[in-house]
Write an enzyme that holds these catalytic residues in place. Sequence first.
Site, PDB file in Angstrom:
ATOM      1  N   CYS A 113      -7.046  -2.827  -7.148  1.00 21.70           N
ATOM      2  CA  CYS A 113      -6.037  -3.068  -6.089  1.00 21.70           C
ATOM      3  C   CYS A 113      -6.178  -4.468  -5.520  1.00 21.70           C
ATOM      4  O   CYS A 113      -5.187  -5.084  -5.143  1.00 21.70           O
ATOM      5  CB  CYS A 113      -6.160  -2.022  -4.990  1.00 21.70           C
ATOM      6  SG  CYS A 113      -7.813  -1.844  -4.313  1.00 21.70           S
TER       7      CYS A 113
ATOM      8  N   LYS B  28      -8.770  15.281  -3.465  1.00 21.96           N
ATOM      9  CA  LYS B  28      -8.003  15.397  -4.696  1.00 21.96           C
ATOM     10  C   LYS B  28      -8.175  14.114  -5.488  1.00 21.96           C
ATOM     11  O   LYS B  28      -7.651  13.062  -5.123  1.00 21.96           O
ATOM     12  CB  LYS B  28      -6.516  15.621  -4.425  1.00 21.96           C
ATOM     13  CG  LYS B  28      -5.819  16.091  -5.707  1.00 21.96           C
ATOM     14  CD  LYS B  28      -4.340  15.805  -5.757  1.00 21.96           C
ATOM     15  CE  LYS B  28      -4.004  14.440  -6.214  1.00 21.96           C
ATOM     16  NZ  LYS B  28      -4.373  14.120  -7.613  1.00 21.96           N
TER      17      LYS B  28
ATOM     18  N   GLU C 225      -4.826   2.942   1.819  1.00 21.71           N
ATOM     19  CA  GLU C 225      -5.316   1.753   1.103  1.00 21.71           C
ATOM     20  C   GLU C 225      -4.445   1.621  -0.142  1.00 21.71           C
ATOM     21  O   GLU C 225      -4.553   2.420  -1.064  1.00 21.71           O
ATOM     22  CB  GLU C 225      -6.806   1.939   0.750  1.00 21.71           C
ATOM     23  CG  GLU C 225      -7.518   0.624   0.507  1.00 21.71           C
ATOM     24  CD  GLU C 225      -7.504   0.196  -0.940  1.00 21.71           C
ATOM     25  OE1 GLU C 225      -6.533  -0.504  -1.325  1.00 21.71           O
ATOM     26  OE2 GLU C 225      -8.427   0.545  -1.680  1.00 21.71           O
TER      27      GLU C 225
ATOM     28  N   GLU D 267       3.034  -5.270  -8.107  1.00 27.93           N
ATOM     29  CA  GLU D 267       1.631  -5.146  -8.496  1.00 27.93           C
ATOM     30  C   GLU D 267       1.630  -4.661  -9.950  1.00 27.93           C
ATOM     31  O   GLU D 267       2.144  -3.580 -10.254  1.00 27.93           O
ATOM     32  CB  GLU D 267       0.937  -4.117  -7.596  1.00 27.93           C
ATOM     33  CG  GLU D 267      -0.535  -3.984  -7.904  1.00 27.93           C
ATOM     34  CD  GLU D 267      -1.212  -2.881  -7.087  1.00 27.93           C
ATOM     35  OE1 GLU D 267      -0.607  -1.812  -6.900  1.00 27.93           O
ATOM     36  OE2 GLU D 267      -2.354  -3.103  -6.664  1.00 27.93           O
TER      37      GLU D 267
HETATM   38  P1  NDP Z   1      -0.451   7.002  -7.250  1.00 25.13           P
HETATM   39  O1  NDP Z   1      -0.268   6.359  -5.941  1.00 25.13           O
HETATM   40  O2  NDP Z   1       0.682   7.741  -7.821  1.00 25.13           O
HETATM   41  O3  NDP Z   1      -1.701   8.028  -7.199  1.00 25.13           O
HETATM   42  C1  NDP Z   1      -2.788   7.954  -6.300  1.00 25.13           C
HETATM   43  C2  NDP Z   1      -3.234   9.374  -5.956  1.00 25.13           C
HETATM   44  O4  NDP Z   1      -2.201  10.045  -5.237  1.00 25.13           O
HETATM   45  C3  NDP Z   1      -3.510  10.233  -7.174  1.00 25.13           C
HETATM   46  O5  NDP Z   1      -4.549  11.148  -6.904  1.00 25.13           O
HETATM   47  C4  NDP Z   1      -2.191  10.962  -7.327  1.00 25.13           C
HETATM   48  O6  NDP Z   1      -2.284  12.118  -8.092  1.00 25.13           O
HETATM   49  C5  NDP Z   1      -1.848  11.258  -5.897  1.00 25.13           C
HETATM   50  N1  NDP Z   1      -0.436  11.549  -5.636  1.00 25.13           N
HETATM   51  C6  NDP Z   1       0.635  11.285  -6.412  1.00 25.13           C
HETATM   52  N2  NDP Z   1       1.772  11.691  -5.788  1.00 25.13           N
HETATM   53  C7  NDP Z   1       1.394  12.223  -4.596  1.00 25.13           C
HETATM   54  C8  NDP Z   1       2.096  12.789  -3.479  1.00 25.13           C
HETATM   55  N3  NDP Z   1       3.438  12.890  -3.464  1.00 25.13           N
HETATM   56  N4  NDP Z   1       1.402  13.225  -2.420  1.00 25.13           N
HETATM   57  C9  NDP Z   1       0.054  13.107  -2.391  1.00 25.13           C
HETATM   58  N5  NDP Z   1      -0.667  12.569  -3.413  1.00 25.13           N
HETATM   59  C10 NDP Z   1      -0.004  12.124  -4.497  1.00 25.13           C
HETATM   60  O7  NDP Z   1      -0.943   5.922  -8.243  1.00 25.13           O
HETATM   61  P2  NDP Z   1      -1.015   6.043  -9.830  1.00 25.13           P
HETATM   62  O8  NDP Z   1      -2.338   6.547 -10.121  1.00 25.13           O
HETATM   63  O9  NDP Z   1       0.117   6.780 -10.441  1.00 25.13           O
HETATM   64  O10 NDP Z   1      -0.818   4.515 -10.230  1.00 25.13           O
HETATM   65  C11 NDP Z   1       0.445   3.888 -10.158  1.00 25.13           C
HETATM   66  C12 NDP Z   1       0.314   2.524  -9.527  1.00 25.13           C
HETATM   67  O11 NDP Z   1      -0.356   2.608  -8.267  1.00 25.13           O
HETATM   68  C13 NDP Z   1      -0.536   1.555 -10.307  1.00 25.13           C
HETATM   69  O12 NDP Z   1       0.169   0.936 -11.304  1.00 25.13           O
HETATM   70  C14 NDP Z   1      -0.945   0.601  -9.224  1.00 25.13           C
HETATM   71  O13 NDP Z   1       0.079  -0.325  -9.008  1.00 25.13           O
HETATM   72  C15 NDP Z   1      -1.095   1.450  -8.022  1.00 25.13           C
HETATM   73  N6  NDP Z   1      -2.461   1.856  -7.737  1.00 25.13           N
HETATM   74  C16 NDP Z   1      -3.145   1.255  -6.730  1.00 25.13           C
HETATM   75  C17 NDP Z   1      -4.442   1.612  -6.477  1.00 25.13           C
HETATM   76  C18 NDP Z   1      -5.239   0.998  -5.417  1.00 25.13           C
HETATM   77  O14 NDP Z   1      -6.471   1.051  -5.498  1.00 25.13           O
HETATM   78  N7  NDP Z   1      -4.647   0.437  -4.392  1.00 25.13           N
HETATM   79  C19 NDP Z   1      -5.120   2.607  -7.254  1.00 25.13           C
HETATM   80  C20 NDP Z   1      -4.311   3.235  -8.247  1.00 25.13           C
HETATM   81  C21 NDP Z   1      -3.044   2.849  -8.449  1.00 25.13           C
HETATM   82  P3  NDP Z   1      -2.137  11.995  -9.683  1.00 25.13           P
HETATM   83  O15 NDP Z   1      -2.888  10.797 -10.150  1.00 25.13           O
HETATM   84  O16 NDP Z   1      -2.767  13.212 -10.192  1.00 25.13           O
HETATM   85  O17 NDP Z   1      -0.673  11.869  -9.904  1.00 25.13           O
END
Ligand code: NDP
Length: 469
Positions: free
Chosen positions: A270, A160, A235, A368
């Site tokens: 990240c 996903k 991660e 973050e």
């Molecule tokens: P999320 O953790 O919300 O999203 C990461 C993935 O998980 C996306 O595919 C998201 O779907 C999916 N997801 C969301 N809710 C659920 C759930 N309950 N169960 C399973 N999967 C789920 O990160 P965001 O993209 O919203 O970003 C928000 C914050 O996360 C950023 O500001 C940053 O701080 C952090 N982040 C960290 C990353 C890293 O590489 N460590 C990468 C991205 C974000 P969908 O996007 O469609 O909601």
Amino acid sequence: MRGAPLELRSPSAPDIVFEEQSASTDDVDRSVSLASTAAKASGWAACGPRDRAQVLHRWADLVDAHLEEIATLEALLGSRPYHEATARDVRVVGMALRLFAAYAETHESAVTATPHRQLSYTRDMPYGVVAAIAPWNFPLILSAWKFAPALAAGNAVVLKPSEMTPFSILRVAELGVEAGLPEGLFNILPGDGGTGQALVRHPGVDTVSFTGSTATGALVMAEAAAHGLKPVSLELGGKGAQLVFADADNLDHVADLIVRGITYNSGQVCFAGSRLIVQAPVRDKLLARIEQRMDRLVAGPTWQEVSLPPIISPAQLARIEQIVATALSQGAKLLRGGEPLADAERRCFFQPTILQSADVDNVAYREEIFGPVLLLDTFERFEEGIAKANHPDFGLAASVYTSNLNAALAAADQLDSGTIWINHWGRAADMTSPFGGVRRSGFGKDMGRAGYQKYLKTKSVWVERADLQ
Ligand code: NDP
């Protein structure tokens, strides 16, 4: 049943809008069932690793041959500039497929030290169906870190992507089928968090590999525990330290790395080096160099050769703005930036920003930010520098800059972080080094042999030899 409509909007040009359909719960069911059938019936797991490797090599060649097309799709919806996607992101997909094919071909199991009458050996078996959940900040790279090792190890994968960035990975998956992946073995489920949740909960999913925020990672772990006690790897976020000692060689180079560490992908990384902790005697000299470099950054859409690409969405821009405003209200000092960049075309950029604060309760220290916002602090003694660099919550990556080898190695031992860079910031394209965090930055590794092994479960086989009559 149809899934909810999704509106995909390019952060580089908000007038570019795509309508998509989020995967429904029926789609999740169908994908997992297809993957499960393919994992069992296609022979993928049972065939020799060399046969799997051949398909992965063909796939890598096809990805390389479609470099520009895939990079265009990557740049269209996300924050990745086209010039960087062609130079790196798309190439990483091919490199990951080739590397994990090699790991599959050279993987060895153990014969354990039993008495001669017995033979005990281990066999590493694929889990079956891997649920991979990826974020929007590096859609291709962070997906490839998961699907390449999982498939190489003989699993089926349901991936996903972030609801905001599904296009590039869909094309990569099509090329996988063209390369000879058995039908149903690799499925992409465009959808939002609800789709991710349904996937994690699905009884046909055997293990979950997640990259994203710490908050969502905790939800994923709880869901995986409640629905089958599935193994998870997470991660998550970071709050990386850039620890600079006064004896660091070449402050110009250090400044280059520090600016890159907080402005690459506009800080939406990240392992961003978001906390600069500098020894007092070189603070001013280093800061001046950092500011000069920040002045030269160019904001713009991903299809131009920019150094400051857009923030992914207005919501994310508002979040950065809010954190900076709160940090200032809590006593942080603004040294530069601090505002969204005005743009007549309603695009989302944020000024390269430097805040100064030594307060460990300040929101800019705790959270973050995921934007180009650097938090500055100073130290006098080695122990103080290490204490400040070690964040109470996060431990994904940290850098240390010094010309003293003993100090560098002592710092590497004492920094509690999954990755330590010495006189460096950033992952090299080489993927043999494992990557992953500690504490609220998650657990489990992507890449390296550990990033392959996590898609295998180890079985012990015990043979008892009878005495000859
Ligand atoms: P999320 O953790 O919300 O999203 C990461 C993935 O998980 C996306 O595919 C998201 O779907 C999916 N997801 C969301 N809710 C659920 C759930 N309950 N169960 C399973 N999967 C789920 O990160 P965001 O993209 O919203 O970003 C928000 C914050 O996360 C950023 O500001 C940053 O701080 C952090 N982040 C960290 C990353 C890293 O590489 N460590 C990468 C991205 C974000 P969908 O996007 O469609 O909601």
